[in-house]
Scaffold this motif. Structure first.
Motif, PDB file in Angstrom:
ATOM      1  N   ALA A 128       0.825  -1.211   0.000  1.00 29.40           N
ATOM      2  CA  ALA A 128       0.000   0.000   0.000  1.00 29.40           C
ATOM      3  C   ALA A 128       0.858   1.260   0.000  1.00 29.40           C
ATOM      4  CB  ALA A 128      -0.918   0.000   1.216  1.00 29.40           C
ATOM      5  N   ILE A 129       0.290   2.327  -0.544  1.00 25.91           N
ATOM      6  CA  ILE A 129       0.941   3.631  -0.573  1.00 25.91           C
ATOM      7  C   ILE A 129      -0.060   4.690  -0.150  1.00 25.91           C
ATOM      8  CG2 ILE A 129       2.018   5.385  -2.040  1.00 25.91           C
ATOM      9  CD1 ILE A 129       3.058   3.202  -3.828  1.00 25.91           C
ATOM     10  N   ASP A 130       0.383   5.638   0.676  1.00 27.25           N
ATOM     11  CA  ASP A 130      -0.368   6.851   0.969  1.00 27.25           C
ATOM     12  C   ASP A 130       0.222   7.970   0.122  1.00 27.25           C
ATOM     13  OD1 ASP A 130      -2.026   5.651   2.823  1.00 27.25           O
ATOM     14  OD2 ASP A 130      -0.794   6.213   4.542  1.00 27.25           O
ATOM     15  N   LEU A 131      -0.576   8.514  -0.771  1.00 26.89           N
ATOM     16  CA  LEU A 131      -0.119   9.576  -1.665  1.00 26.89           C
ATOM     17  C   LEU A 131      -0.559  10.933  -1.115  1.00 26.89           C
ATOM     18  CD1 LEU A 131      -0.808   8.076  -5.204  1.00 26.89           C
ATOM     19  CD2 LEU A 131       1.427   8.517  -4.166  1.00 26.89           C
ATOM     20  N   PHE A 132       0.433  11.763  -0.778  1.00 24.41           N
ATOM     21  CA  PHE A 132       0.192  13.129  -0.335  1.00 24.41           C
ATOM     22  C   PHE A 132       0.536  14.082  -1.470  1.00 24.41           C
ATOM     23  CE2 PHE A 132       0.444  11.011   3.702  1.00 24.41           C
ATOM     24  CZ  PHE A 132      -0.363  11.754   4.556  1.00 24.41           C
ATOM     25  N   ILE A 186      -8.335  -9.356  -8.800  1.00 21.54           N
ATOM     26  CA  ILE A 186      -7.414  -8.241  -8.566  1.00 21.54           C
ATOM     27  C   ILE A 186      -8.250  -6.989  -8.345  1.00 21.54           C
ATOM     28  CG2 ILE A 186      -5.554  -6.812  -9.473  1.00 21.54           C
ATOM     29  CD1 ILE A 186      -4.524  -9.199 -10.988  1.00 21.54           C
ATOM     30  N   PHE A 187      -8.166  -6.458  -7.129  1.00 20.99           N
ATOM     31  CA  PHE A 187      -9.008  -5.350  -6.703  1.00 20.99           C
ATOM     32  C   PHE A 187      -8.140  -4.159  -6.289  1.00 20.99           C
ATOM     33  CE2 PHE A 187     -11.240  -9.283  -6.066  1.00 20.99           C
ATOM     34  CZ  PHE A 187     -12.557  -9.014  -6.426  1.00 20.99           C
ATOM     35  N   VAL A 188      -8.552  -2.969  -6.702  1.00 19.06           N
ATOM     36  CA  VAL A 188      -7.880  -1.738  -6.309  1.00 19.06           C
ATOM     37  C   VAL A 188      -8.728  -1.058  -5.242  1.00 19.06           C
ATOM     38  CG1 VAL A 188      -6.831   0.405  -7.089  1.00 19.06           C
ATOM     39  CG2 VAL A 188      -7.057  -1.507  -8.685  1.00 19.06           C
ATOM     40  N   HIS A 189      -8.112  -0.788  -4.092  1.00 21.13           N
ATOM     41  CA  HIS A 189      -8.800  -0.141  -2.965  1.00 21.13           C
ATOM     42  C   HIS A 189      -8.369   1.321  -2.899  1.00 21.13           C
ATOM     43  CE1 HIS A 189      -9.899  -4.052  -0.780  1.00 21.13           C
ATOM     44  NE2 HIS A 189      -9.191  -4.439  -1.844  1.00 21.13           N
ATOM     45  N   HIS A 248      -4.180   0.540  -2.495  1.00 22.24           N
ATOM     46  CA  HIS A 248      -3.468  -0.730  -2.550  1.00 22.24           C
ATOM     47  C   HIS A 248      -4.252  -1.705  -3.416  1.00 22.24           C
ATOM     48  CE1 HIS A 248      -6.169  -1.987   0.878  1.00 22.24           C
ATOM     49  NE2 HIS A 248      -6.039  -3.186   0.309  1.00 22.24           N
ATOM     50  N   LEU A 249      -3.559  -2.752  -3.867  1.00 25.65           N
ATOM     51  CA  LEU A 249      -4.184  -3.825  -4.629  1.00 25.65           C
ATOM     52  C   LEU A 249      -4.193  -5.085  -3.783  1.00 25.65           C
ATOM     53  CD1 LEU A 249      -3.466  -1.766  -6.909  1.00 25.65           C
ATOM     54  CD2 LEU A 249      -3.121  -3.743  -8.427  1.00 25.65           C
ATOM     55  N   SER A 250      -5.265  -5.860  -3.916  1.00 28.54           N
ATOM     56  CA  SER A 250      -5.346  -7.110  -3.174  1.00 28.54           C
ATOM     57  C   SER A 250      -6.119  -8.143  -3.982  1.00 28.54           C
ATOM     58  CB  SER A 250      -6.022  -6.901  -1.811  1.00 28.54           C
ATOM     59  OG  SER A 250      -7.432  -6.862  -1.941  1.00 28.54           O
ATOM     60  N   PRO A 286       1.496  -6.912  -5.525  1.00 28.26           N
ATOM     61  CA  PRO A 286       2.362  -5.883  -6.105  1.00 28.26           C
ATOM     62  C   PRO A 286       1.759  -5.327  -7.388  1.00 28.26           C
ATOM     63  CG  PRO A 286       3.228  -8.034  -6.615  1.00 28.26           C
ATOM     64  CD  PRO A 286       2.052  -8.267  -5.713  1.00 28.26           C
ATOM     65  N   PHE A 287       2.199  -4.136  -7.750  1.00 29.57           N
ATOM     66  CA  PHE A 287       1.757  -3.503  -8.985  1.00 29.57           C
ATOM     67  C   PHE A 287       2.892  -2.618  -9.493  1.00 29.57           C
ATOM     68  CE2 PHE A 287       0.599  -0.874  -5.410  1.00 29.57           C
ATOM     69  CZ  PHE A 287       1.042   0.390  -5.769  1.00 29.57           C
ATOM     70  N   GLN A 288       2.840  -2.283 -10.762  1.00 28.19           N
ATOM     71  CA  GLN A 288       3.795  -1.367 -11.365  1.00 28.19           C
ATOM     72  C   GLN A 288       3.013  -0.327 -12.152  1.00 28.19           C
ATOM     73  OE1 GLN A 288       7.194  -4.885 -11.859  1.00 28.19           O
ATOM     74  NE2 GLN A 288       6.446  -3.853 -13.662  1.00 28.19           N
TER      75      GLN A 288
END
Length: 391
Positions: free
Chosen positions: A204-208, A287-290, A330-332, A344-346
């Motif tokens: 996961a990433i938090d984008l500011f 494959i789900f994007v949250h 994040h993806l799960s 993981p994702f790119q």
């Protein structure tokens, strides 16, 4: 989620090529060890191939007493030359939040207890992708004897990571609590639920959002608790579908709260409780994007909607378990939170403008030495913790 912890960040795994000498006289340790999930190889923004996985170590017998983990060697089976050695500060950096080493730089595992090691491995450029990683773990007993565990196979999933587009439009963005940081509340957030141990937020990433000088917020750092939502550079930015997909879940109407407002803890490990306003998009089978913490009233889709890459799903906000305005993504492998595994994702294209720390991004006085529009073009790579991106 969360997105604001301590100012600053730790360096993950010191994965050098030094190895510890094998002690052929060491006894076998009564440890059960296994990986949580088969890892995939992912290309990072640093142009290296990475493997992220977790080892669970169980000190099985009550009669054993405390065992002290002193080091781990990692091998590309069947090679006997270590790819990496984890010990000392490297071992400290591979522990979940709140877990610390003893004074002698070993990790205590009490009798009947367990430990989790979060491994972020950079693969050397001169080797082929291994199918199996093996491990040698060394322990000290309470009497000072050395015991080892040899083997512990971790099979590599050779499925390539999915390629996605940018989740936001334009501007500068700070990747916080991101991949490669074992001390983040994302990767360190292991979930035990219904007989499974999973890590939904492994990547996961938090984008500011950042202004042109690399600052996330205009308020002085000692007055962040008094900042307004509009002081935050990313607030109300458009949030985009990263690929064509179908909306499988969403929520809107959760009130936006003030930045750094205290959040009541919750034991309800569901998107409804954790994410605030959100969208969950299925972009491929399983494959789900949250997308979490969207602004109140901004969600533009509903369950069953088919969306195209780049379509607006909502706007960035400060709802749910968020410390300040940001986009959690994040993806799960599941539409659920508990019981899902982070994948993981790119991202297919972005510019890497620089790197920094959370403390620098939150300090309006910091000099980030950025050159918007002049970043390094990166293709088909995962942003890493501390990256400053331009889409």
């Amino acid at each position: 989620m969360g997105g604001l912890t301590q100012f600053g960040q730790g360096l993950i795994l010191a994965a050098g090529l030094a190895s510890s000498a094998v002690n052929t006289h060491a006894e076998t340790a009564p440890i059960e060890a296994h990986a949580v999930f088969s890892p995939q190889i992912v290309s990072g923004s640093d142009a290296l191939r990475h493997v992220a996985y977790e080892l669970v170590l169980d000190n099985f017998y009550d009669s054993t007493g405390v065992l002290q983990l002193t080091g781990i060697d990692i091998f590309a089976a069947p090679s006997t030359k270590p790819l990496a050695h984890i010990g000392g500060s490297g071992l400290a950096a591979a522990l979940p939040p709140g877990v610390e080493l003893s004074a002698d730089n070993s990790l205590s595992i009490k009798a009947g207890g367990h430990a989790v090691i979060l491994i972020w491995l950079a693969l050397p450029r001169d080797i082929a992708v291994p199918r199996v990683l093996s491990h040698r773990l060394e322990f000290k007993t309470q009497t000072g004897a050395v015991q080892t565990v040899d083997g512990v196979p971790v099979r590599i999933d050779t499925t390539p990571p999915i390629i996605i587009g940018p989740p936001v439009r334009g501007g500068l963005w700070f990747a916080d609590e991101g991949p490669g940081n074992a001390q983040s509340h994302h990767w360190g957030g292991l979930i035990a639920d219904n007989g499974q141990l999973t890590i939904p937020q492994r990547y996961a990433i938090d984008l500011f959002g950042l202004d042109a000088k690399g600052h996330a917020v205009a308020a002085p750092i000692d007055k962040l608790a008094q900042s307004r939502l509009t002081d935050w550079a990313g607030f109300d930015s458009e949030v985009l579908a990263v690929a064509d997909g179908v909306v499988r879940d969403f929520q809107d109407g959760v009130p936006t709260h003030d930045p750094l407002a205290p959040q009541a803890p919750t034991n309800d490990l569901t998107p409804t409780s954790l994410y605030g306003n959100y969208v969950i998009l299925e972009i491929a089978p399983n494959i789900f994007v949250h997308y979490a913490h969207l602004n109140t009233g901004s969600v533009a889709v509903k369950i069953g909607d088919r969306v195209k890459r780049g379509e607006i799903l909502g706007h960035l906000g400060d709802t749910g378990q968020a410390g300040a305005p940001h986009l959690h993504i994040h993806l799960s492998n599941s539409v659920n939170f508990a019981g899902s595994e982070g994948l993981p994702f790119q991202i297919d294209a972005f510019n890497l403008v620089g790197r920094g720390t959370e403390g620098e991004a939150l300090n309006a006085e910091s000099d980030m030495h950025l050159s918007p529009g002049k970043g390094k073009p990166v293709h088909d790579a995962m942003p890493l913790n501390g990256d400053i991106l331009e889409f």
